[in-house]
Motif scaffolding. Structure first.
Motif, mmCIF file in Angstrom:
data_model
loop_
_atom_site.group_PDB
_atom_site.id
_atom_site.type_symbol
_atom_site.label_atom_id
_atom_site.label_comp_id
_atom_site.label_asym_id
_atom_site.label_seq_id
_atom_site.Cartn_x
_atom_site.Cartn_y
_atom_site.Cartn_z
ATOM 1 N N UNK A 242 39.646 41.060 34.185
ATOM 2 C CA UNK A 242 39.298 42.325 34.828
ATOM 3 C C UNK A 242 38.403 42.024 36.017
ATOM 4 N N UNK A 243 38.775 42.566 37.170
ATOM 5 C CA UNK A 243 37.970 42.417 38.383
ATOM 6 C C UNK A 243 37.060 43.626 38.510
ATOM 7 N N UNK A 244 35.763 43.380 38.649
ATOM 8 C CA UNK A 244 34.817 44.494 38.733
ATOM 9 C C UNK A 244 33.756 44.207 39.768
ATOM 10 N N UNK A 245 33.348 45.243 40.478
ATOM 11 C CA UNK A 245 32.299 45.081 41.483
ATOM 12 C C UNK A 245 30.921 45.372 40.899
ATOM 13 N N UNK A 246 30.864 45.713 39.635
ATOM 14 C CA UNK A 246 29.588 45.935 38.960
ATOM 15 C C UNK A 246 29.646 45.275 37.587
ATOM 16 N N UNK A 247 28.508 44.807 37.084
ATOM 17 C CA UNK A 247 28.517 44.064 35.826
ATOM 18 C C UNK A 247 28.584 44.945 34.581
ATOM 19 N N UNK A 248 28.456 46.253 34.703
ATOM 20 C CA UNK A 248 28.419 47.124 33.536
ATOM 21 C C UNK A 248 29.820 47.464 33.055
ATOM 22 N N UNK A 249 30.448 46.499 32.440
ATOM 23 C CA UNK A 249 31.778 46.702 31.857
ATOM 24 C C UNK A 249 31.684 46.351 30.377
ATOM 25 N N UNK B 186 36.614 31.999 41.490
ATOM 26 C CA UNK B 186 36.339 32.533 40.152
ATOM 27 C C UNK B 186 37.558 33.189 39.513
ATOM 28 N N UNK B 187 38.361 33.910 40.278
ATOM 29 C CA UNK B 187 39.562 34.525 39.707
ATOM 30 C C UNK B 187 40.546 33.448 39.268
ATOM 31 N N UNK B 188 40.797 32.478 40.118
ATOM 32 C CA UNK B 188 41.743 31.412 39.773
ATOM 33 C C UNK B 188 41.255 30.612 38.572
ATOM 34 N N UNK B 189 39.949 30.342 38.515
ATOM 35 C CA UNK B 189 39.384 29.607 37.381
ATOM 36 C C UNK B 189 39.519 30.414 36.088
ATOM 37 N N UNK C 119 46.615 49.586 47.292
ATOM 38 C CA UNK C 119 47.759 48.794 47.752
ATOM 39 C C UNK C 119 47.332 47.520 48.476
ATOM 40 N N UNK C 120 46.282 47.595 49.276
ATOM 41 C CA UNK C 120 45.820 46.419 50.015
ATOM 42 C C UNK C 120 45.338 45.334 49.066
ATOM 43 N N UNK C 121 44.535 45.721 48.088
ATOM 44 C CA UNK C 121 44.053 44.758 47.096
ATOM 45 C C UNK C 121 45.215 44.202 46.284
ATOM 46 N N UNK D 285 33.576 39.038 38.844
ATOM 47 C CA UNK D 285 32.888 39.906 39.800
ATOM 48 C C UNK D 285 33.571 39.884 41.159
ATOM 49 N N UNK D 286 33.676 41.081 41.753
ATOM 50 C CA UNK D 286 34.136 41.209 43.138
ATOM 51 C C UNK D 286 32.893 41.321 44.008
ATOM 52 N N UNK D 287 32.952 40.931 45.239
ATOM 53 C CA UNK D 287 34.113 40.429 45.972
ATOM 54 C C UNK D 287 34.457 38.999 45.559
#
Length: 112
Positions: free
Chosen positions: A76-83, A101-104, A15-17, A94-96
């Motif tokens: 897709x937002x991911x904290x690891x590159x293995x997607x 980067x998300x807006x771009x 919910x926070x994210x 990539x997160x964080x």
């Protein structure tokens, strides 16, 4: 700044994210709808692109198939590159999220 017609579906179980992403995208001028699960319960929602946190995807089932079946672009937002195995219509960010980067990625998704 987004065009007034750019409507984005944000999907995140946390919910926070979810609220943070919705706030940021709304402040950038996007129309935002939210969901806590993928695929959303209301598939009739009209949106131009989807932002999905990786934790909303079930990597052991048809999650990627449903992403590939989208008629619109996804980020897709991911904290690891293995997607690996994501369809070409999906951009991985990539997160964080410490930069734009998300807006771009979203701007690029909406223009292709």
């Amino acid at each position: 700044m987004a065009t007034p017609l750019s409507h984005v579906l944000v999907v995140a179980p946390d919910a926070t994210l979810l609220h943070s992403l919705a706030f940021m995208l709304t402040a950038e001028g996007y129309g935002v709808a939210t969901a806590t699960a993928w695929p959303p319960q209301e598939p009739s929602q009209a949106y131009d692109a989807v932002v999905i946190d990786h934790s909303a995807l079930d990597r052991k089932s048809a999650g990627d198939v449903r992403l590939g079946a989208l008629k619109r672009r996804a980020v897709v937002l991911a904290s690891h590159p293995d997607m690996s195995g994501l369809p070409p219509s999906v951009t991985l960010v990539r997160k964080p999220l410490l930069d734009h980067s998300l807006l771009d990625a979203l701007k690029q998704a909406l223009t292709t």
